[in-house]
Every structure is written in structure tokens, then in C-alpha cells.
Design an enzyme around this catalytic site. Structure first.
Site, PDB file in Angstrom:
ATOM      1  N   LEU A 183       5.656  -0.036  -0.148  1.00 27.60           N
ATOM      2  CA  LEU A 183       4.744  -1.096  -0.585  1.00 27.60           C
ATOM      3  C   LEU A 183       3.329  -0.648  -0.241  1.00 27.60           C
ATOM      4  O   LEU A 183       2.888  -0.760   0.901  1.00 27.60           O
ATOM      5  CB  LEU A 183       5.080  -2.423   0.106  1.00 27.60           C
ATOM      6  N   ILE A 184       2.646  -0.093  -1.225  1.00 26.34           N
ATOM      7  CA  ILE A 184       1.369   0.570  -0.976  1.00 26.34           C
ATOM      8  C   ILE A 184       0.199  -0.309  -1.411  1.00 26.34           C
ATOM      9  O   ILE A 184       0.212  -0.901  -2.486  1.00 26.34           O
ATOM     10  CB  ILE A 184       1.318   1.948  -1.685  1.00 26.34           C
ATOM     11  N   LYS A 265       3.954 -12.577   2.039  1.00 20.65           N
ATOM     12  CA  LYS A 265       4.739 -11.398   2.399  1.00 20.65           C
ATOM     13  C   LYS A 265       6.203 -11.574   1.995  1.00 20.65           C
ATOM     14  O   LYS A 265       6.854 -10.622   1.554  1.00 20.65           O
ATOM     15  CB  LYS A 265       4.629 -11.131   3.912  1.00 20.65           C
ATOM     16  N   GLY A 287       3.619  -0.670   5.978  1.00 17.08           N
ATOM     17  CA  GLY A 287       2.734  -0.124   7.005  1.00 17.08           C
ATOM     18  C   GLY A 287       2.463  -1.093   8.131  1.00 17.08           C
ATOM     19  O   GLY A 287       1.459  -0.964   8.834  1.00 17.08           O
ATOM     20  N   GLN A 296       2.248 -10.191  11.376  1.00 12.38           N
ATOM     21  CA  GLN A 296       3.010  -9.076  11.932  1.00 12.38           C
ATOM     22  C   GLN A 296       3.439  -9.318  13.377  1.00 12.38           C
ATOM     23  O   GLN A 296       3.589  -8.383  14.158  1.00 12.38           O
ATOM     24  CB  GLN A 296       2.195  -7.779  11.799  1.00 12.38           C
ATOM     25  N   CYS A 456     -22.226   4.735  -3.883  1.00 11.92           N
ATOM     26  CA  CYS A 456     -21.688   4.280  -2.601  1.00 11.92           C
ATOM     27  C   CYS A 456     -21.777   5.462  -1.654  1.00 11.92           C
ATOM     28  O   CYS A 456     -22.072   6.580  -2.071  1.00 11.92           O
ATOM     29  CB  CYS A 456     -20.249   3.769  -2.728  1.00 11.92           C
TER      30      CYS A 456
END
Length: 482
Positions: A183-184, A265, A287, A296, A456
Site C-alpha cells: 500500500l504505497i 484505514k 509502512g 498506529q 521548487c
């Protein structure tokens, strides 16, 4: 040219059948990665090492670099393979190769030998070391902690003069373990956790929940492609993108503020589990690190896990943020992560750190799950190699400039905080502030008779946003990199 590939030590302690399977898979992975460098390349596997031979000397640095990034390789030796006739012949071939490196240094000689010979490895070390000591006046033998170690390998009647040793990333070859779905988000954590599972032998597919529009997806696609291209290009993988904005909208409308983070989530895990089941993937990878954010905590993680039978792997669970950022810097994803917009953190103003299962389930009863089913059904699924093709085709259309013309204006797209901390001042040109997260809705309000040079600090986000604006039909954008 010739390279000797040394196996990751954990491979060498496997049973004979498992070790042979791992070596066979690693050999195939090496072929897959290197086939584009040299058509004459040969990869030969042995019990304790793998040989790579190639003829195109121009590709030597590229091949060497690619080998150091293939999981399963402990280190590689760049060697010169020559015949020898005697101990003295070994010394004579070693001297010119090492003379310059040993001048003014302490050294020792280390020999590894395979085959039947009239001498032992120690005898070779003594003979060659003594000869080098005699012929290089400023060099001095030191057996413990020398400045330079002269490595030699002898295999039957061949001498392998080790010209350099290069460390690999270790781990298991990709394909020795089962597939996982990462899950990125494009941030520090998800990139590092994906790398850690690749290094452990898993083929990592990617699932992205788009909460912030096309620009965010472009950035995450590039992170996923970078990770695959750098560490996992031996295998084909999927990039699945799910438009989660309808789900977020439903949560904002139907769910109590304090429960939003955990519910979001849980919805992500439900959706990812459906994708994993569809493609036969065995586990999800996230992550998450214990206590890093409100969702978390152990209580909340347990509630998140409860919505699916799919195994959820959290390789960073005990890592602190500083260590995670160091790992991201080491693998090359730090710049991507620093410029990636984070949308999840703003969904709840007062999140719960110890959610109650009954309360979460009561809140979810208000949620229309047909919305979740629909976004999963409509998820896009592409071969990650297509990302490179799309990027290459698109990047050509976005010009990078170092100066500016009379009709140009610079568009500072950094966040407001960054602009206040380090204001951009460029003489002779108008500088306009428009943070990247407002480009999709506000860029059209700017003077379109001008050419806008996006800027940037690192140039990553400006390039991604320029690509996005090009896709939206704006041709008056370039990237400014003075």
C-alpha cells in the site's frame, strides 16, 4: 570482463535442494536484469558462486552497478581471469596490477583456492606477499587490519585477479518468496517497507489509494517505478490505482470526526484485500510504525487488521522516523518523499488513539459500502513497465530551462510554510506564489498569455506538476532549474 557473484550467507545455510533452487532463481534474475546491457552476456551458476561474463567493455560500470542492486547478492568481485603456470607466475601477474595501490600502504594477501594444486593457499599468500614487499619499497606487510587487502582466487589452472570488491544489498532473490501487495503513498514509510520486502525475496506489487488528484498519482507512480527499476526489475509487477475520493467523501459525511482515521484505514485494508484476492497475492505490506500517528497504536492496528483475513506485514513496526528517513536516503526515495503531498493526516482533527470496536462498527453502519465496491471494481491496473513508457513520452514534452524570457514568469509551487521560511527572489522576472496543492484548481486563473516556469527547491515536484498541467492541456508551462 568477468564478475564473481557471492551469495547472501543465509542462502548458503539452506538445505541442498533449497539452496539450488535459490541459486537457480538468482541466476535467472541476473539474466533478466542484465539482458539489455550486453547480448553476448553469459551467466553461469556454481554451488557457491555465480559467474557473469560479458564482452562489451563500455557496459562494465553499468553492469557492475546493476549487480549491486539485485537482491540475493552479498558482494561481487570484479576479476581478471588469466592462466598461470607457477607460484612465481602468480606473483608476476599480481605485481603490476597492485603496485600503485600498495605504494605507501600496509597490506596483506588473502587467497581462496579451488581444485588440486602442489601448493596451499597459505603458501601462495606468503610467496606473493613476500614478493610484493620486496618489489614495492614503500609498502609494508601487516596481517591485522591492513590498509589494503590483495584478494586472489585460484580455480584449477586459472588465476582470478580481484580488481575490486563491491557490496550488494543482500537478502533473498526475488521470486523465492510469494507475492505481496504494498500500500504505497509515495512517502518515506511505504517506499522503505516496499524495498525491505523486495530485499527479502518477494515480488512486490503496488496499490495506491488516490486521495489528492492526478498530480499525486503521477508522483506515486514514479516512486513505484523507481523502486521496481532499481531493485526489482527482474520481474513484472502491477501498479493498481484506486480513486478513493468518493470513499473519503462518504467518511467525511457519515463518520464521527474522532473515528475517521481508523475507519479510513479499515476501508483501505478492505479494498486492498479484494485486489490481493483478485490477483492471488498472499499478503499486504504497509509502512506503519508503532505509535507514529494516532491510527498506529496497538489497539487501532488490531481493529484495522480485523476487517480482513489477508496477512498484513509491517516491516517498519519498530523503526523510528529518523531511521526510516536514513533508509529512504540510502535507497534513493528521500527526494520523492519530501515533495510528496500528504493527504491522510488532515482527515481528522481529533483522532482517537484507542478506538472501541463497537463504536467503530456502529460508525461504519452509516457507510454505503457500494461506494467501496465500485471504486475497487473501477481500479486501474497497469504493468509497471508502462509507467516508464508513459513518463518518457511525457517528459519530452516538458522543457527545463535555466533562464527566462520577456514573457516568462516564475511560479513558486512550494508550500506556504516553505515560502515564508525561504522566500524566492529573482531579479528581472515576476515571481508568483501558488502552492502545488492549489495548481489543479487555481492555475487556470493565472494570466495564460505568459509562460509559467514552475520552481521548487529540488525540482521533483515542479516536474511532476508540469507533467500534470500538460496533461490538462496547458502548453505554457516549463520547469525552472537555475
Amino acid at each position: 570482463m568477468k564478475f564473481i557473484i557471492k551469495l547472501f550467507p543465509e542462502i548458503t545455510i539452506k538445505s541442498q535442494s533449497v539452496r539450488l533452487r535459490f541459486i537457480k532463481i538468482l541466476t535467472g534474475n541476473i539474466r533478466n536484469v542484465l539482458k539489455n546491457y550486453d547480448e553476448t552476456l553469459a551467466v553461469v551458476r556454481h554451488w557457491d558462486h555465480i559467474e557473469v561474463r560479458a564482452k562489451d567493455e563500455n557496459q562494465r560500470p553499468a553492469i557492475r552497478d546493476a549487480l549491486t542492486r539485485i537482491p540475493g547478492i552479498h558482494h561481487i568481485l570484479e576479476v581478471e581471469d588469466v592462466p598461470f603456470t607457477s607460484l612465481h607466475d602468480i606473483f608476476e601477474q599480481t605485481l603490476p596490477l597492485w603496485r600503485e595501490a600498495l605504494e605507501g600502504k600496509t597490506f596483506c594477501v588473502r587467497v581462496k583456492r579451488r581444485g588440486k594444486h602442489e601448493f596451499t593457499s597459505i603458501e601462495v599468500e606468503r610467496y606473493v606477499g613476500g614478493g610484493l614487499n620486496q618489489h614495492i619499497e614503500t609498502a609494508r606487510v601487516k596481517l591485522t587490519d591492513p590498509d589494503v587487502t590483495v584478494n586472489l582466487e585460484i580455480e584449477n589452472d586459472r588465476l582470478l585477479l580481484v580488481k575490486g570488491r563491491y557490496e550488494g544489498i543482500g537478502g533473498f532473490p526475488i521470486g523465492t518468496q510469494e507475492d505481496v501487495l504494498s500500500l504505497i503513498s509515495g512517502g518515506f514509510d511505504s517506499g522503505v517497507s516496499s524495498y525491505m520486502l523486495m530485499r527479502r525475496g518477494c515480488r512486490v506489487h503496488y496499490c495506491f489509494f488516490n486521495l489528492g488528484g492526478a498530480a499525486h498519482e503521477i508522483g506515486v507512480r514514479q516512486v513505484a517505478h523507481y523502486l521496481w527499476n532499481r531493485f526489482g526489475s527482474s520481474h513484472r509487477v502491477r501498479f493498481v490505482a484506486i480513486n478513493f475520493e468518493p470513499v473519503v467523501g462518504e467518511i467525511l459525511e457519515k463518520v464521527d470526526d474522532g473515528q475517521m482515521g481508523v475507519v479510513l484505514k479499515r476501508m483501505m485494508v478492505r479494498a486492498a484485500s479484494k485486489v490481493a484476492e483478485r490477483y492471488g497475492v498472499q499478503a499486504l505490506v504497509t509502512g506503519e510504525a508503532l505509535g507514529q500517528v494516532s491510527s498506529q497504536t496497538l489497539t487501532n492496528l488490531r481493529l484495522i487488521d480485523n476487517v480482513s483475513d489477508t496477512l498484513i506485514l509491517r516491516p517498519l513496526i519498530s523503526h523510528d522516523k529518523e531511521h526510516i528517513i536514513d533508509l529512504a536516503r540510502e535507497i534513493g526515495t528521500e527526494d520523492f518523499a519530501r515533495t510528496m503531498p500528504e493527504y491522510c493526516g488532515v482527515i481528522s482533527k481529533s483522532p482517537t488513539v484507542k478506538a472501541v470496536k463497537a463504536k467503530i462498527e456502529a460508525e461504519e453502519e452509516h457507510f454505503d459500502f457500494s461506494i467501496l465496491d465500485k471504486v475497487v471494481e473501477e481500479a486501474s491496473n497497469i504493468d509497471i513497465r508502462e509507467i516508464a513508457q508513459q513518463t518518457e513520452e511525457t517528459v519530452v514534452e516538458v522543457e527545463t530551462v535555466t533562464g527566462f524570457g520577456a514573457n516568462d514568469a516564475i511560479l513558486d509551487i512550494r508550500s506556504i510554510d516553505e515560502q515564508e521560511d525561504k522566500p524566492l527572489k529573482v531579479e528581472g522576472v515576476e515571481v508568483v506564489s501558488l502552492p502545488f496543492y492549489k495548481l489543479s484548481t487555481k492555475f487556470g486563473d493565472l494570466d495564460q498569455s505568459k509562460t509559467w516556469l514552475l520552481w521548487c527547491e529540488r525540482g521533483v515536484m515542479s516536474r511532476l506538476q508540469a507533467l500534470y498541467l500538460r496533461e490538462q492541456g496547458f502548453s505554457n508551462v516549463k520547469v525552472y532549474r537555475p
